[in-house]
Every structure is written in C-alpha cells, then in structure tokens.
Design a protein around this motif. Structure first.
Motif, PDB file in Angstrom:
ATOM      1  N   GLN A   6       0.850  -1.189   0.000  1.00  0.00           N
ATOM      2  CA  GLN A   6       0.000   0.000   0.000  1.00  0.00           C
ATOM      3  C   GLN A   6       0.879   1.230   0.000  1.00  0.00           C
ATOM      4  OE1 GLN A   6      -2.569  -0.290   3.463  1.00  0.00           O
ATOM      5  NE2 GLN A   6      -4.019  -1.607   2.365  1.00  0.00           N
ATOM      6  N   LYS A   7       0.396   2.279  -0.667  1.00  0.00           N
ATOM      7  CA  LYS A   7       1.122   3.546  -0.629  1.00  0.00           C
ATOM      8  C   LYS A   7       0.156   4.656  -0.234  1.00  0.00           C
ATOM      9  CE  LYS A   7       2.346   7.590  -2.639  1.00  0.00           C
ATOM     10  NZ  LYS A   7       1.572   8.604  -3.406  1.00  0.00           N
ATOM     11  N   TYR A   8       0.572   5.474   0.716  1.00  0.00           N
ATOM     12  CA  TYR A   8      -0.245   6.607   1.142  1.00  0.00           C
ATOM     13  C   TYR A   8       0.484   7.902   0.804  1.00  0.00           C
ATOM     14  CZ  TYR A   8      -3.053   3.193   3.651  1.00  0.00           C
ATOM     15  OH  TYR A   8      -3.856   2.134   3.948  1.00  0.00           O
ATOM     16  N   ARG A 150       9.982  14.097  -8.198  1.00  0.00           N
ATOM     17  CA  ARG A 150       8.752  14.424  -7.472  1.00  0.00           C
ATOM     18  C   ARG A 150       7.650  13.411  -7.756  1.00  0.00           C
ATOM     19  NH1 ARG A 150       8.568  19.282  -4.923  1.00  0.00           N
ATOM     20  NH2 ARG A 150       7.123  18.070  -3.632  1.00  0.00           N
ATOM     21  N   GLY A 151       6.941  13.068  -6.705  1.00  0.00           N
ATOM     22  CA  GLY A 151       5.868  12.077  -6.842  1.00  0.00           C
ATOM     23  C   GLY A 151       6.383  10.652  -6.872  1.00  0.00           C
ATOM     24  N   GLY A 152       7.680  10.466  -6.592  1.00  0.00           N
ATOM     25  CA  GLY A 152       8.338   9.173  -6.777  1.00  0.00           C
ATOM     26  C   GLY A 152       7.897   8.054  -5.847  1.00  0.00           C
ATOM     27  N   SER A 153       7.137   8.364  -4.812  1.00  0.00           N
ATOM     28  CA  SER A 153       6.703   7.292  -3.907  1.00  0.00           C
ATOM     29  C   SER A 153       5.802   6.275  -4.607  1.00  0.00           C
ATOM     30  CB  SER A 153       5.960   7.870  -2.704  1.00  0.00           C
ATOM     31  OG  SER A 153       6.822   8.689  -1.963  1.00  0.00           O
ATOM     32  N   ASP A 154       5.055   6.729  -5.591  1.00  0.00           N
ATOM     33  CA  ASP A 154       4.230   5.793  -6.371  1.00  0.00           C
ATOM     34  C   ASP A 154       5.125   4.727  -7.001  1.00  0.00           C
ATOM     35  OD1 ASP A 154       2.120   7.443  -5.783  1.00  0.00           O
ATOM     36  OD2 ASP A 154       1.807   8.180  -7.820  1.00  0.00           O
ATOM     37  N   THR A 155       6.252   5.192  -7.544  1.00  0.00           N
ATOM     38  CA  THR A 155       7.172   4.256  -8.193  1.00  0.00           C
ATOM     39  C   THR A 155       7.793   3.307  -7.175  1.00  0.00           C
ATOM     40  OG1 THR A 155       7.623   5.815  -9.965  1.00  0.00           O
ATOM     41  CG2 THR A 155       9.238   4.085  -9.634  1.00  0.00           C
TER      42      THR A 155
HETATM   43 MG    MG Z   1       1.633  11.869  -5.409  1.00  0.00          MG
END
Ligand code: MG
Ligand code: ASP
Length: 410
Positions: A6-8, A150-155
């Motif tokens: 899971q990613k938050y 930026r936004g790299g947590s999705d990856t």
């Molecule tokens: Mg994001």
C-alpha cells in the motif's frame, strides 16, 4: 493470505491524526491475515518546505546534499507511522530506502530504480511485522542516498510490489479513483472501474495527476495490478490493469485536457533538408520537450512550421527559435500562449474507425476551431483556443457516451 503493498500520499499522512487513521486501516487489513508493506510519502508540504530551505541556503544546492535533505521527509512519516502501529499493539519496522535495499542509478534527484533485494523485507514479514518503507528514495552504487523525482513514492510502491511479487499494489490518495475526465469541469464524469496501463499512461502524460507517470510504466512492464483508491472511504476505486477484450469494446474511455502548453509558429521557412534539424537542435539541447509538430506543404519552396512546448519554456523557446529563424531566412516567428490541448483516449480506437471524425464534428458543432491535430494508436488530440477548454471537454464527454446520467448538468 495475500501480500499487499500500500502507498499513502502526502495528504493521507498530513497530520498526526491522519497517520493514526492510516495505521488503523493498515492494522485492519493485517488482521484479515494479509502481509502488509506500506510505502509512505512525506507529510503534505514537507518536501516543498525542504526544497525551500535548501534554496534559502544557496541558489544552486549541491545535488547530493539536496537528496540527503529531501529524503528526510519520508523518514519522518515512516517513523511516526511505525510508532503508531506499535502503540496500537502490533509490531512494525520502518525501513529507509537503503535498508530496504532499493538500488538506483546514480543521478541525484532523478534516480531510476535498478533492482530491489527483498531479503530484509521478507525476513521482517516472516516475523509478522508490518513494514513501513520510506518512498521516493534509494541508494546508488556509490552508497549515497538518491531520490526518484517528485511524486516518486508511487514508483517505490509499484517497484516493491513487482519485486515482492505482491498480489496488488494499492495507491491511497485524496481522490477516490480515476475518472473519465476531470470532475471539476465536467460534473458528469464517472469513476472508472478499470483502465488499461496504456490508457492510464496517456492520461498521466496529459496531466491527470492521480498516478506518477513512471509508476505506470513500471506497472505495465512488470504487470503489477494497481488499485487507486481513497484513504478516506472504504469504496473500491479504479483498477489499473493489463488490457482486456472488454476494454476494446468501448470506443473512448476518457477525455483529457492540458492548458499547460504554448504554440510557436515559424512562418515561411525555406523547405530544404536540414532546416528542421537546425531549428529544433537548440530547443532540444536546452532540455525543452516539444510535443506536437506540424509542417505545412510548401509553396514556392517555403513552408510554415508549428509546434507546442510547455508554457514555462515558452519565452526561452521563442528566443532560441527567433535566433535560428533569422539565420535560416524565415519570415517571422509567432507565439500563442492561449491554447489548450483536448484529447480523447481509448484502446477501442485500435479496432474502431471514425473516432477522429466524431471528435472533429462535435467541436465543429460548437464552433470551436481546431488549430492542430495529432493522433496515436489510442489517442486523438486537438489544439484549440484555451477559453473553449471546458466546453470542449463536456461536449466530447457527452458525444462519446461517457456522461453519468444520474448526475445533473451544472
Ligand atoms: Mg503523489
Ligand atoms: N515526497 C515526494 C514529493 O513530494 C515524493 C512523493 O510524495 O511521492 O514529491
């Protein structure tokens, strides 16, 4: 029993209360007998705050040190989250990128994940622990901390799901799924149950911000099913998955728009070999991403060349192109920032003809002039005057049968 990653995102862990809420939710899933690996972003606004600190220190922060700094946002989140889990009577372990053995390329600020050695995570999972992994960071071959952009947590989440062979990667965010178009401008937009990787890639590259583009590329490559859903409800969101035959039956699955491009036209360029290359070379060399390019048929050996660039790069592009235009003897360079690109997207286009025609017809009926057109296998895009964007999106959404009939028109 399933293995769930899971990613938050930042807004989901934006306060102590919210982190507690996330911890409760994760424990619920854990109690159902699932193994839980939880990737967290920095608390909302933290990454921006860190970048600002660096810029206050020096206008050009050292890239290595900037990554050391930026990666601390996620460190805070995983620590607080693990404390919350423990205070609720369960066992948790926070792992930073290097501890989770997320190996990346060396490029600071834009590193790519090369591989993940899952031994440590698996060992912790086998001890019945909930694992919290700091998103957006890794370790390069020099042994230094890197960040993924930026936004790299999705990856991070999708890559972990692939490496661990997880059953699903759930991306929890502040919207409840992927919509047929932006619900802010089209009240009749519908939440999609499924969308294919390829359609999602097109939507993401056109500015739909639910998923970071690279995470979708990763998911497609490793066939990781992604479930995009809301942190704040229990409802199912949207599954991003490999294409199915059913998807092909739908002509158009979504309508996207982008107001963030500008148009540049070079009038009366000599139509000779090498000219386009000379015009675009300085633009590409400055790292400016050119999107659509159209060249007219030539008249008397002269032609018009039109293309679009991101708005923030507009003035720089105008300057670069004007210089070259003069050198190659073109007549003049015109620019227009008041444009928008509207696109219809769908894997169904591969097997059905007439989508472009239907789109042009719908825009014509509203008297919207089309300035440029581009097509790909699963997308048709038109550049129009910016002031007609909302109208165009609503009309196309309706014409391609995407309207949610239960909703009133605004
Ligand atoms: Mg994001
Ligand atoms: N915290 C990072 C950012 O704001 C990474 C992420 O949230 O995915 O870009």
């Amino acid at each position: 029993m399933a293995l769930i990653v899971q990613k938050y995102g930042g807004t989901s862990v934006g306060s102590i209360e919210k982190i507690k809420g996330v911890a409760e939710r994760v424990i619920e899933d854990y109690r159902q007998g699932n193994q839980m690996v939880v990737v967290l972003s920095a608390m909302a606004g933290q990454t921006d705050g860190l970048i600002q600190l660096a810029e206050e220190m020096t206008p050009h922060p050292d890239p290595r040190e900037l990554d050391v700094l930026m990666s601390t946002g996620e460190q805070v989140s995983v620590a607080l989250f693990s404390m919350a889990i423990k205070s609720m009577g369960h066992d948790a372990r926070s792992l930073l990128g290097f501890q989770a053995a997320i190996h990346t390329s060396h490029l600071y600020g834009k590193a790519r994940i090369h591989d993940i050695d899952t031994a440590r995570i698996t060992k912790e999972l086998n001890r019945q622990r909930i694992i919290a992994v700091a998103g957006f960071q890794g370790l390069n071959e020099r042994g230094d901390i890197t960040t993924l952009g930026r936004g790299g947590s999705d990856t991070t989440a999708v890559a972990l799901a692939a490496a661990l062979n997880a059953d699903v990667c759930e991306i929890f965010t502040d919207v409840d799924g992927v919509y047929t178009t932006d619900p802010n401008i089209c009240p009749r937009a519908k939440k999609m149950e499924f969308i294919s990787y390829e359609e999602m890639l097109e939507m993401a590259s056109l500015g739909a911000k639910v998923l970071e583009l690279r995470s979708v590329e990763f998911a497609k490559k490793f066939n990781v099913p992604i479930h995009v859903r809301s942190t704040f409800t229990r409802e199912r969101g949207t599954m991003v998955v490999a294409e199915t035959e059913d998807m092909e039956k739908v002509l158009v699955s979504g309508v996207a728009y982008n107001k963030n491009e500008a148009r540049v036209t070079i009038k009366k360029v000599p139509d000779q070999p090498g000219i386009a290359s000379r015009i675009f070379e300085p633009v590409f060399e400055s790292g400016i991403v050119v999107d659509m390019i159209v060249q007219n048929t030539s008249e008397d050996g002269l032609t018009d060349l039109t293309f679009t660039v991101p708005k923030p790069d507009f003035y720089k592009t105008m300057k670069l192109v004007s210089d070259t235009a003069q050198k190659v003897g073109a007549e003049k360079v015109l620019g227009d920032q008041d444009i928008a690109k509207v696109s219809v997207i769908g894997v169904g286009m591969r097997s059905h003809a007439g989508v472009a025609q239907k789109m042009f017809g719908a825009l014509a009926k509203e008297n919207i002039n089309i300035m440029m057109i581009s097509t790909s296998e699963i997308k048709v895009s038109c550049v129009i005057e910016e002031k007609y964007t909302e109208l165009a999106v609503r009309v196309l959404h309706n014409v391609f049968g995407l309207d949610n009939e239960d909703k009133e028109e605004k």
